[in-house]
Write a protein that holds these residues in place. Structure first.
Motif, PDB file in Angstrom:
ATOM      1  N   VAL A  84       0.841  -1.201   0.000  1.00 34.17           N
ATOM      2  CA  VAL A  84       0.000   0.000   0.000  1.00 34.17           C
ATOM      3  C   VAL A  84       0.875   1.250   0.000  1.00 34.17           C
ATOM      4  O   VAL A  84       0.632   2.197  -0.757  1.00 34.17           O
ATOM      5  CB  VAL A  84      -0.977  -0.011   1.203  1.00 34.17           C
ATOM      6  N   ALA A  85       1.907   1.266   0.832  1.00 32.84           N
ATOM      7  CA  ALA A  85       2.802   2.429   0.918  1.00 32.84           C
ATOM      8  C   ALA A  85       3.491   2.684  -0.421  1.00 32.84           C
ATOM      9  O   ALA A  85       3.567   3.830  -0.881  1.00 32.84           O
ATOM     10  CB  ALA A  85       3.836   2.217   2.018  1.00 32.84           C
ATOM     11  N   ALA A  86       3.972   1.646  -1.064  1.00 32.42           N
ATOM     12  CA  ALA A  86       4.664   1.802  -2.341  1.00 32.42           C
ATOM     13  C   ALA A  86       3.705   2.289  -3.424  1.00 32.42           C
ATOM     14  O   ALA A  86       4.033   3.180  -4.211  1.00 32.42           O
ATOM     15  CB  ALA A  86       5.321   0.487  -2.756  1.00 32.42           C
ATOM     16  N   LEU A  87       2.517   1.724  -3.478  1.00 33.17           N
ATOM     17  CA  LEU A  87       1.541   2.143  -4.488  1.00 33.17           C
ATOM     18  C   LEU A  87       1.082   3.579  -4.263  1.00 33.17           C
ATOM     19  O   LEU A  87       0.947   4.359  -5.218  1.00 33.17           O
ATOM     20  CB  LEU A  87       0.342   1.187  -4.498  1.00 33.17           C
ATOM     21  N   ASN A  88       0.860   3.961  -3.019  1.00 29.94           N
ATOM     22  CA  ASN A  88       0.468   5.336  -2.718  1.00 29.94           C
ATOM     23  C   ASN A  88       1.574   6.330  -3.064  1.00 29.94           C
ATOM     24  O   ASN A  88       1.311   7.417  -3.585  1.00 29.94           O
ATOM     25  CB  ASN A  88       0.043   5.487  -1.263  1.00 29.94           C
ATOM     26  N   GLU A  89       2.820   5.962  -2.791  1.00 30.70           N
ATOM     27  CA  GLU A  89       3.942   6.837  -3.126  1.00 30.70           C
ATOM     28  C   GLU A  89       4.081   6.976  -4.643  1.00 30.70           C
ATOM     29  O   GLU A  89       4.341   8.063  -5.154  1.00 30.70           O
ATOM     30  CB  GLU A  89       5.245   6.302  -2.520  1.00 30.70           C
ATOM     31  N   ALA A  90       3.870   5.896  -5.375  1.00 27.51           N
ATOM     32  CA  ALA A  90       3.914   5.971  -6.841  1.00 27.51           C
ATOM     33  C   ALA A  90       2.828   6.908  -7.351  1.00 27.51           C
ATOM     34  O   ALA A  90       3.079   7.759  -8.213  1.00 27.51           O
ATOM     35  CB  ALA A  90       3.757   4.582  -7.453  1.00 27.51           C
ATOM     36  N   ALA A  91       1.616   6.791  -6.823  1.00 30.85           N
ATOM     37  CA  ALA A  91       0.509   7.664  -7.238  1.00 30.85           C
ATOM     38  C   ALA A  91       0.826   9.122  -6.916  1.00 30.85           C
ATOM     39  O   ALA A  91       0.567  10.014  -7.729  1.00 30.85           O
ATOM     40  CB  ALA A  91      -0.787   7.239  -6.557  1.00 30.85           C
ATOM     41  N   ARG A  92       1.418   9.377  -5.763  1.00 30.88           N
ATOM     42  CA  ARG A  92       1.777  10.737  -5.380  1.00 30.88           C
ATOM     43  C   ARG A  92       2.820  11.311  -6.333  1.00 30.88           C
ATOM     44  O   ARG A  92       2.706  12.449  -6.800  1.00 30.88           O
ATOM     45  CB  ARG A  92       2.306  10.773  -3.946  1.00 30.88           C
TER      46      ARG A  92
END
Length: 114
Positions: A84-92
């Motif tokens: 979740v953290a990696a996917l959210n950071e990619a989206a950001r």
């Protein structure tokens, strides 16, 4: 008394055509930049590099890499949190870059829909 505009500042047909050409050029630049950003891939990791995700500018997940050391059947929640953290950071990162690039392409103009 009539107000006089400086030469070249009138609203005649030549000036209107010039403005239309500039707008069309800007639109072409925006479309090209959008396509470039959508094709770009972002590789982001979390958990100290234990989880890595690759996401396109269209927010499509292309790949997920998981270091075998992090796979613990007793602690699946930690792995889920890292994903979740990696996917959210990619989206950001995608949103941040797209906003920055569109601002530079439009000269800071706020164009609805972009």
């Amino acid at each position: 008394m009539k107000a006089r505009l400086p030469k070249g500042m009138g609203g005649g047909p030549a000036n209107m055509q010039s403005m239309i050409k500039q707008a069309q050029k800007m639109q072409e630049q925006i479309e090209a930049k959008k396509a470039e950003l959508e094709a770009k891939e972002y590789v982001v990791s979390s958990g100290g590099g234990m989880v890595e995700v690759t996401v396109t500018g269209k927010h499509e997940v292309k790949a997920i890499g998981i270091n075998p050391e992090v796979v613990d059947p007793e602690d699946v929640e930690m792995l889920e949190d890292m994903l979740v953290a990696a996917l959210n950071e990619a989206a950001r990162q995608i949103e941040e870059e797209q906003e920055r690039e569109m601002d530079s392409a439009t000269g800071g103009l706020n164009i609805p829909g972009l």
